[in-house]
Design a protein around this motif. Structure first.
Motif, PDB file in Angstrom:
ATOM      1  N   UNK A   1      39.416 -40.772 -12.548  1.00  0.00           N
ATOM      2  CA  UNK A   1      39.941 -42.132 -12.525  1.00  0.00           C
ATOM      3  C   UNK A   1      39.958 -42.672 -11.098  1.00  0.00           C
ATOM      4  N   UNK A   2      40.342 -41.829 -10.159  1.00  0.00           N
ATOM      5  CA  UNK A   2      40.383 -42.247  -8.757  1.00  0.00           C
ATOM      6  C   UNK A   2      38.986 -42.576  -8.252  1.00  0.00           C
ATOM      7  N   UNK A   3      38.027 -41.717  -8.542  1.00  0.00           N
ATOM      8  CA  UNK A   3      36.656 -41.940  -8.090  1.00  0.00           C
ATOM      9  C   UNK A   3      36.091 -43.233  -8.671  1.00  0.00           C
ATOM     10  N   UNK A   4      36.342 -43.476  -9.950  1.00  0.00           N
ATOM     11  CA  UNK A   4      35.850 -44.690 -10.593  1.00  0.00           C
ATOM     12  C   UNK A   4      36.464 -45.930  -9.958  1.00  0.00           C
ATOM     13  N   UNK A   5      37.757 -45.873  -9.688  1.00  0.00           N
ATOM     14  CA  UNK A   5      38.431 -47.028  -9.108  1.00  0.00           C
ATOM     15  C   UNK A   5      37.986 -47.264  -7.670  1.00  0.00           C
ATOM     16  N   UNK A   6      37.814 -46.197  -6.898  1.00  0.00           N
ATOM     17  CA  UNK A   6      37.341 -46.346  -5.523  1.00  0.00           C
ATOM     18  C   UNK A   6      35.967 -47.009  -5.492  1.00  0.00           C
ATOM     19  N   UNK A   7      35.112 -46.630  -6.423  1.00  0.00           N
ATOM     20  CA  UNK A   7      33.774 -47.227  -6.497  1.00  0.00           C
ATOM     21  C   UNK A   7      33.841 -48.688  -6.908  1.00  0.00           C
ATOM     22  N   UNK A   8      34.824 -49.029  -7.741  1.00  0.00           N
ATOM     23  CA  UNK A   8      34.996 -50.413  -8.169  1.00  0.00           C
ATOM     24  C   UNK A   8      35.498 -51.281  -7.020  1.00  0.00           C
ATOM     25  N   UNK A   9      36.458 -50.751  -6.268  1.00  0.00           N
ATOM     26  CA  UNK A   9      37.030 -51.500  -5.151  1.00  0.00           C
ATOM     27  C   UNK A   9      36.042 -51.653  -4.001  1.00  0.00           C
ATOM     28  N   UNK A  10      35.210 -50.629  -3.815  1.00  0.00           N
ATOM     29  CA  UNK A  10      34.216 -50.662  -2.736  1.00  0.00           C
ATOM     30  C   UNK A  10      32.926 -50.039  -3.245  1.00  0.00           C
ATOM     31  N   UNK A  11      31.989 -50.844  -3.737  1.00  0.00           N
ATOM     32  CA  UNK A  11      30.727 -50.326  -4.283  1.00  0.00           C
ATOM     33  C   UNK A  11      29.951 -49.450  -3.305  1.00  0.00           C
ATOM     34  N   UNK A  12      30.231 -49.601  -2.012  1.00  0.00           N
ATOM     35  CA  UNK A  12      29.523 -48.799  -1.017  1.00  0.00           C
ATOM     36  C   UNK A  12      30.168 -47.431  -0.801  1.00  0.00           C
ATOM     37  N   UNK A  13      31.320 -47.206  -1.390  1.00  0.00           N
ATOM     38  CA  UNK A  13      32.022 -45.933  -1.204  1.00  0.00           C
ATOM     39  C   UNK A  13      31.251 -44.795  -1.864  1.00  0.00           C
ATOM     40  N   UNK A  14      31.123 -43.703  -1.165  1.00  0.00           N
ATOM     41  CA  UNK A  14      30.418 -42.529  -1.681  1.00  0.00           C
ATOM     42  C   UNK A  14      31.438 -41.538  -2.215  1.00  0.00           C
TER      43      UNK A  14
END
Length: 205
Positions: A157-170
């Protein structure tokens, strides 16, 4: 019975140490986890993996509002936007509420029942907007049972949300640690038990 030796870093038995796949992840989103006490020492606890990958995240353990007084104090002193990750009738997606990467996200770690109990015991959480995830795929957390196929582990859930908030996040480091833990657990299972955890009839090797 011989006592098992544990890695002092990842806290897993040395025979299944995952330190070699741990890679630090730096994100501008501040991740906070409210963790139910029963999850702390759970062998399949993914928050432990998250802390290895994201040492700057914060974890607060408890159930009642009194258990989280330190967290409440911290939140009243910050100027960053704060969001509680929990689906409800009033929750929105991160996109709908305009959440940005430089925010604080609060996740509740526990079973659905225990997470709901924490939410009910902490009405102050209602002061912050709730966001829910847009889950398109079933969880890969195949070594732990869930009532719903789209139920995600706290790490996922954290990984999905981080990617949503910042599409450039790896978020690759999170999934690398997650996959290593899952595979180690599967490799230690007898074949008949392992078969019970097959996902969508896909053989897990």
């Amino acid at each position: 019975m011989l006592k098992r030796d544990y890695c002092p870093t990842c806290q897993y038995p040395k025979t299944v140490c995952i330190c070699q796949v741990i890679s630090p992840l730096q994100v501008c989103t501040h991740v906070i986890v409210m963790q139910h006490p029963s999850e702390v020492n759970h062998a399949k606890n993914t928050v432990r993996l998250m802390r290895l990958v994201m040492p700057n995240m914060q974890v607060f353990v408890g159930e009642t509002a009194e258990d989280f007084t330190g967290l409440q104090t911290y939140l009243t002193q910050t100027t960053k936007p704060i969001y509680v990750v929990y689906p409800s009738e009033t929750s929105q997606t991160a996109s709908q509420c305009g959440a940005q990467a430089d925010s604080i996200i609060i996740l509740i770690d526990g079973t659905w029942r225990k997470a709901y109990k924490i939410l009910q015991s902490n009405p102050w959480l209602l002061d912050y907007p709730a966001i829910h995830l847009e889950v398109e795929h079933a969880s890969n957390y195949i070594i732990r049972k869930a009532k719903r196929p789209d139920s995600l582990s706290t790490l996922e859930a954290t990984a999905l949300l981080l990617s949503t908030l910042d599409p450039a996040a790896d978020t690759t480091p999170l999934f690398a640690a997650f996959d290593a833990m899952v595979q180690h657990r599967l490799s230690a299972m007898p074949e008949d038990i392992k078969a019970r955890y097959q996902l969508h009839n896909k053989e897990v090797k």
